[in-house]
Design an enzyme around this catalytic site. Structure first.
Site, PDB file in Angstrom:
ATOM      1  N   GLY A 344      30.862  47.001  39.444  1.00 25.26           N
ATOM      2  CA  GLY A 344      30.117  46.184  38.500  1.00 25.26           C
ATOM      3  C   GLY A 344      28.931  45.525  39.161  1.00 25.26           C
ATOM      4  O   GLY A 344      28.845  45.429  40.387  1.00 25.26           O
ATOM      5  N   GLY A 346      25.772  42.231  38.495  1.00 28.94           N
ATOM      6  CA  GLY A 346      25.421  41.034  37.743  1.00 28.94           C
ATOM      7  C   GLY A 346      24.452  40.197  38.539  1.00 28.94           C
ATOM      8  O   GLY A 346      23.860  40.661  39.524  1.00 28.94           O
ATOM      9  N   GLY A 347      24.272  38.921  38.107  1.00 34.33           N
ATOM     10  CA  GLY A 347      23.361  38.025  38.807  1.00 34.33           C
ATOM     11  C   GLY A 347      23.796  37.751  40.229  1.00 34.33           C
ATOM     12  O   GLY A 347      22.997  37.384  41.078  1.00 34.33           O
ATOM     13  N   VAL A 351      29.435  44.885  43.219  1.00 30.15           N
ATOM     14  CA  VAL A 351      30.785  44.970  43.787  1.00 30.15           C
ATOM     15  C   VAL A 351      31.193  46.434  43.867  1.00 30.15           C
ATOM     16  O   VAL A 351      31.041  47.182  42.887  1.00 30.15           O
ATOM     17  CB  VAL A 351      31.804  44.176  42.947  1.00 30.15           C
ATOM     18  CG1 VAL A 351      33.191  44.277  43.583  1.00 30.15           C
ATOM     19  CG2 VAL A 351      31.393  42.714  42.829  1.00 30.15           C
ATOM     20  N   LYS A 366      31.950  42.672  47.804  1.00 32.15           N
ATOM     21  CA  LYS A 366      30.895  42.021  47.018  1.00 32.15           C
ATOM     22  C   LYS A 366      29.645  41.936  47.886  1.00 32.15           C
ATOM     23  O   LYS A 366      29.640  41.307  48.943  1.00 32.15           O
ATOM     24  CB  LYS A 366      31.369  40.620  46.608  1.00 32.15           C
ATOM     25  CG  LYS A 366      30.394  39.817  45.782  1.00 32.15           C
ATOM     26  CD  LYS A 366      31.057  38.465  45.421  1.00 32.15           C
ATOM     27  CE  LYS A 366      30.131  37.596  44.623  1.00 32.15           C
ATOM     28  NZ  LYS A 366      30.769  36.290  44.302  1.00 32.15           N
ATOM     29  N   ASP A 461      33.152  27.146  37.383  1.00 32.14           N
ATOM     30  CA  ASP A 461      32.667  28.317  36.619  1.00 32.14           C
ATOM     31  C   ASP A 461      33.843  29.153  36.132  1.00 32.14           C
ATOM     32  O   ASP A 461      33.896  30.366  36.354  1.00 32.14           O
ATOM     33  CB  ASP A 461      31.718  29.158  37.478  1.00 32.14           C
ATOM     34  CG  ASP A 461      30.858  30.105  36.624  1.00 32.14           C
ATOM     35  OD1 ASP A 461      30.712  29.841  35.416  1.00 32.14           O
ATOM     36  OD2 ASP A 461      30.349  31.090  37.166  1.00 32.14           O
TER      37      ASP A 461
END
Length: 540
Positions: A344, A346-347, A351, A366, A461
């Site tokens: 995946g 993202g910001g 990963v 990551k 978060d």
């Protein structure tokens, strides 16, 4: 002969009055009053902080001074902030005037600079005046940036502040200075009691004092500074190894501080590797052409391999618990970070799924670039916090690796991906028994972070995409990049809202203060958050 008690009283009185003016060009014979980790090096440098983690440092002129409430004063000092990480420091330091009755042992290190703690910051009873040289932006103190000079009165929320730098006398242009540049700089602080005006100037060492000050503000210190007070310096170490040096210091009551002779100041310790030997530099060109060509050929091959697997390794990292992985092992484990191994993006970065050579352990790697939202400080926060947490419902950090321009974190692989995939139709449907087990697991992990670990960890978060599912569909909370650590019983004292908007508890958006209570509710509110898991999961 005078009685012993009377003699001691006379000596104290002499000490109070004798300190109206002094100048230290190095500190070997200064007799400073030191506490915490502050020390004077054999070369005569005042060293406020060393490589010790989270400790206080104070250094005061040995005799208290009588300010008589309305006294003007002037001081100047030369300092250098030397961090193990170039241009990165996780604490600053301050010049301060503190009453003789104030005990600074209860102050906190790191962002509190050894001046205050979470409960007394802003208390008028402190009676402390300080000029901070701060290298971290702390939202809880409304800091303007991570490289500023501030005037503080009883609080780390500065009465006035400015970006570190100076105004060029010739052009009037503002010149930026990096406080953590490892270069010596000079500060001038003056208080005019008649005008109730404070001015602060900053410039590179050996440069003249700029005619235009960096900061000018009106504050009546007669209500702040005690009649009898100590003057000195305060700091506190943090997670990044950083040394705060003072090379010279002068002070005067009701007059200009004596000028410092820079030629007499002690030298900073050499930074970096020793310069190459001149003999070696002369001898190398004399080798034969064949040997040079052979060496270059071998060197290019080694350099190509070295650059491919090059890593960053710095001394401060040895204090942290997680295991350090070789980049080559992670490169091989992920098949060179091929797209087919991508789990995946993202910001935060990307990963990848991998299998460690030798142990055959499945991992998730990551890969975070410095340009992403998670930079060096977030990386350090995650390594320090999750690297020491041990709980069955928290994603276990196995280790990490650093390269130029990127950071890599290695976790156990969670084969059932993240919770949001299953809640929104991209995985298999969860029955109510599975949902309840996930809820209880995440709650158990939160309870451990909030109450059972040595410090309070506030995640900040919590959302379905940060809850990962192992092979048995147990929920494990991950992604600690925004986590904050506090001592038990301390007030978080933050006013900066972080996290994912739409998933935040209502009172967190309103007050800006992340607490353990708001942490329980965060993630339950947005339609894309944890609400679909159970509409009744809240805790006050």
């Amino acid at each position: 002969m005078l009685p012993r008690k009377l003699l001691l009283l006379l000596l104290v009185a002499v000490g109070v009055e004798a300190g109206v003016e002094f100048a230290y060009e190095g500190f070997p014979a200064a007799g400073l009053s030191l506490d915490g980790i502050a020390s004077v090096t054999p070369d005569g440098l005042l060293l406020l902080t060393n490589d010790t983690d989270l400790n206080l440092a104070h250094a005061f002129h040995p005799a208290p001074l009588r300010f008589h409430r309305t006294s003007s004063f002037s001081t100047t000092f030369v300092f250098a902030i030397v961090s193990e990480l170039n241009d990165l420091s996780t604490s600053g330091f301050a010049f301060l005037v503190a009453p003789t009755s104030r005990d600074l042992s209860s102050a906190m290190a790191a962002q509190y600079l050894g001046l205050f703690n979470a409960s007394d910051n802003g208390d008028a009873r402190n009676r402390v005046f300080a000029v901070e040289l701060d290298t971290v932006r702390n939202p809880e103190f409304a800091d303007m940036n991570d490289n500023h000079v501030g005037i503080d009165v009883n609080s780390l929320n500065s009465s006035a502040a400015a970006m570190a730098g100076y105004y060029d006398d010739a052009t009037g242009a503002f010149r930026n200075l990096s406080l953590a540049s490892r270069e010596p700089m000079q500060v001038w602080v003056d208080y005019d009691a008649a005008a109730t005006e404070i001015t602060v100037a900053l410039a590179p060492a050996r440069s003249p004092r700029p005619r235009r000050p960096l900061l000018t503000t009106r504050i009546d210190l007669s209500t702040v500074v005690a009649d009898t007070a100590y003057v000195g310096f305060s700091s506190g170490s943090s997670i990044v190894m950083c040394r705060h040096y003072v090379l010279g210091w002068s002070f005067s009551l009701d007059g200009a501080a004596p000028a410092l002779d820079h030629a007499k100041l002690p030298k900073l310790p050499r930074i970096g590797p020793k310069p190459q030997s001149k003999t070696l530099a002369i001898a190398l060109p004399m080798v034969t052409t064949a040997a040079v060509l052979a060496a270059v050929g071998v060197g290019l091959l080694l350099l190509r391999r070295r650059l491919r697997y090059a890593e960053l390794r710095e001394d401060w990292e040895v204090e942290f618990g997680p295991h350090r992985f070789a980049f080559k092992d992670l490169f091989d484990a992920t098949a060179g970070f091929k797209d087919k191994r991508l789990l995946g993006t993202g910001g935060f970065g990307s990963v990848y799924r991998g299998v460690l050579p030798g142990t055959r352990t499945e991992v998730a790697v990551k890969r975070v670039s410095h340009e992403s939202r998670q930079g060096m400080r977030e990386f350090i926060a995650e390594v320090v916090s999750i690297g020491r947490l041990r709980h069955r419902n928290l994603v276990q950090l196995l280790g990490y690796c650093r390269r130029k321009g990127e950071l890599l974190l290695v976790y156990y692989y969670m084969p059932n991906s993240s919770l949001d995939k299953h809640l929104h139709g991209h995985g298999h449907a969860l029955d109510w028994a599975q949902r309840l087990r996930i809820i209880k697991g995440v709650a158990s992990g939160l309870l451990y972070m909030h109450e059972d670990w040595e410090q309070v960890v506030i995640h900040r978060d919590i959302k379905a995409s940060n809850v990962l599912l192992d092979g048995d569909m147990n929920g494990r909370l991950g992604d600690f990049g925004l986590a904050r650590l506090y001592d038990h019983g301390a007030d978080p004292q933050t006013t900066h809202v972080v996290g994912t908007m739409g998933y935040l508890a209502p009172e967190l958006v309103r007050t800006g203060k992340a607490t353990t209570a708001s942490c329980w509710r965060t993630g339950c509110w947005g339609t894309g958050g944890m609400a679909p898991l159970s509409a009744r999961w809240t805790r006050s």
